[in-house]
Design an enzyme around this catalytic site. Structure first.
Site, mmCIF file in Angstrom:
data_model
loop_
_atom_site.group_PDB
_atom_site.id
_atom_site.type_symbol
_atom_site.label_atom_id
_atom_site.label_comp_id
_atom_site.label_asym_id
_atom_site.label_seq_id
_atom_site.Cartn_x
_atom_site.Cartn_y
_atom_site.Cartn_z
ATOM 1 N N TYR A 100 24.845 35.395 47.197
ATOM 2 C CA TYR A 100 24.337 36.430 46.283
ATOM 3 C C TYR A 100 24.139 35.829 44.897
ATOM 4 C CZ TYR A 100 23.973 41.116 48.195
ATOM 5 O OH TYR A 100 23.536 42.228 48.832
ATOM 6 N N GLU A 118 22.427 37.715 41.933
ATOM 7 C CA GLU A 118 21.751 38.622 41.002
ATOM 8 C C GLU A 118 21.683 38.012 39.600
ATOM 9 O OE1 GLU A 118 23.866 39.884 43.260
ATOM 10 O OE2 GLU A 118 23.402 42.006 43.662
ATOM 11 N N ASP A 140 -4.477 39.038 41.117
ATOM 12 C CA ASP A 140 -3.698 38.924 42.352
ATOM 13 C C ASP A 140 -4.391 37.850 43.185
ATOM 14 O OD1 ASP A 140 -2.687 39.042 44.881
ATOM 15 O OD2 ASP A 140 -2.766 41.220 45.064
ATOM 16 N N THR A 172 1.357 35.810 46.763
ATOM 17 C CA THR A 172 2.302 35.532 47.835
ATOM 18 C C THR A 172 2.419 34.011 47.942
ATOM 19 O OG1 THR A 172 0.445 35.787 49.348
ATOM 20 C CG2 THR A 172 1.992 37.620 49.216
ATOM 21 N N ARG A 193 7.367 33.122 53.596
ATOM 22 C CA ARG A 193 6.926 34.483 53.322
ATOM 23 C C ARG A 193 7.637 34.985 52.062
ATOM 24 N NH1 ARG A 193 3.736 37.383 56.303
ATOM 25 N NH2 ARG A 193 3.348 35.436 57.374
#
Ligand code: DSN
Length: 425
Positions: A46, A48, A193, A220, A229
């Site tokens: 984790y 954050e 984009d 992406t 991905r």
């Protein structure tokens, strides 16, 4: 104990990819190194926050790997900042809208049937519920030239806060200088984009919107960029402390975006994916990646010429990028879903797609969309595009003839297995 069901499916999927040719323009094959990073122990962590500004301990390696991804992304795209945490392109676009806009504000994007993406305000999406979308589109379907006069008129009338350049099914280059002029006149922030073509921009074969005054690029990371991905947001401006609120100005966009991604929209970043993004960005900075991008464009051109020679009506009569859009209904009298299914039967994977102002619905549209990023990664060259055009043509002519389709499937399979998957190397 090993989960046989799932691992058998992974093996079956590997065989499917090996025995067929992948023509979906938004897909690619990642390297063994990207796969390795994606399957690494970073998935256990984790993190954050952002490098050196985390809310949990044990970040000695995550900080370094995320900083590597950030620095490499900035280098590839000439950006001042990169947020590499978005889990997907949809989240990245959502974050940009929320960073700059208030509910009810206006965004100008490409007409969806002309190539705009779902996240550019398709009715029913969260963005379409919160923001007001106005449209620009193609003026000349034979060349793909956009209607920049209409874009200007609508922009001056509706004063969008964001002018969005980008698409998921448009085979031509955009004129970024014209976008910039219209944004300047109408007071809009320029956002691109570039999900489909980011790899081709990084590889230096297509124009970079940042060179024309764009402030933000979303993309992406798994399409032409050939990474895992996921997504990222690149921006121009001052990089501040993401723990501190800043004034909403164009200069502060990098910090506003960081704060909108976390804690605004997402929680813990996926560090295994970020590690894999860092590897993909490293690969995209190598000389052979530039050669790969050149070959993607060459292959697309030869494939489009050879499909047109065989009676496929291509929207805009060709391509400037990696992507082709064919009007199957006009070319062969049936819809794109029949074409998709027929080509699936012979091992050529692509997707049905709406064409501009399509009279047919999205689930059974008039067209198909295909492209060359994945087959170029696999090692296919110009001469192989002629074979693919020929197989596609024969399949369209014999779409009801199972015997013929079986024989084509054998040909495609024998051909495909002679090109190893990149993850074999
Ligand atoms: N599904 C992607 C594409 O194929 O273009 C975009 O989200």
């Amino acid at each position: 104990m090993r989960d046989k069901l799932v691992f058998d499916l992974i093996e079956a999927e590997e065989q499917r990819q090996r025995k067929g040719l992948e023509l979906i323009p938004s897909e690619n094959y990642v390297s063994k190194e990207v796969l390795h990073a994606l399957g690494s122990v970073f998935t256990n962590k984790y993190s954050e926050g952002y490098p050196n500004k985390r809310y949990y301990g044990g970040q000695v390696n995550t900080d370094k790997v995320e900083q590597l991804a950030i620095d490499r992304a900035k280098g590839l795209f000439k950006a001042d900042h990169a947020n590499v945490q978005p889990h997907s392109g949809a989240t990245a676009n959502e974050a940009v809208y929320h960073a700059w806009l208030e509910p009810g504000d206006t965004i100008m994007g490409m007409e969806l049937s002309h190539g705009g993406h779902l996240t550019h305000g398709r009715p029913g999406t969260i963005s379409a519920k919160l923001f007001n979308f106005v449209r620009y589109g193609i003026k000349d379907l034979e060349t793909g030239e956009l209607d920049y006069d209409l874009m200007r008129d609508v922009a001056l009338k509706t004063r969008p806060k964001i002018l969005l350049a980008g698409f998921s099914s448009f085979p031509r280059e955009l004129d970024y200088a014209k976008f910039a002029k219209i944004a300047d006149e109408s007071g809009a922030l320029l956002v691109a984009d570039m999900s489909h073509i980011a790899g081709l921009i990084a590889g230096g074969v297509l124009a970079n919107p940042f060179d024309y005054g764009f402030k933000i690029i979303t993309t992406t990371t798994h399409k032409t960029l050939r990474g895992p991905r996921g997504a990222m947001i690149l921006s121009k401006g001052l990089v501040g402390n993401p723990l501190k609120a800043v004034e909403k100005t164009v200069e502060n966009l990098p910090t506003i975006i960081d704060r909108t991604v976390f804690p605004g929209i997402q929680g813990g970043p996926h560090m295994h994916v970020i590690a894999a993004k860092a590897v993909a960005f490293y690969e995209a900075g190598q000389d052979d990646y530039h050669e790969y991008c050149k070959q993607v464009l060459k292959n697309a051109k030869v494939l489009s010429d050879n499909l047109m020679k065989r009676g496929f009506k291509l929207i805009t009569n060709g391509t400037d990028n990696h992507m082709l859009l064919a009007d199957i209904k006009t070319s062969f009298g049936f819809d794109g879903s029949v074409a998709e299914l027929t080509l699936d039967k012979i091992g050529l994977t692509l997707n049905k797609n709406v064409i501009p102002d399509d009279p047919l619905p999205p689930y059974r549209p008039s067209g198909i969309r295909l492209g060359t990023p994945a087959i170029t990664t696999r090692g296919l060259k110009e001469e192989h595009m002629i074979l693919i055009a020929d197989w596609m043509h024969q399949a369209m002519k014999s779409y009801k003839d199972d015997q013929k389709l079986n024989s084509l499937a054998n040909e495609v399979r024998d051909f495909a297995i002679s090109f190893p998957l990149p993850s074999d190397h």
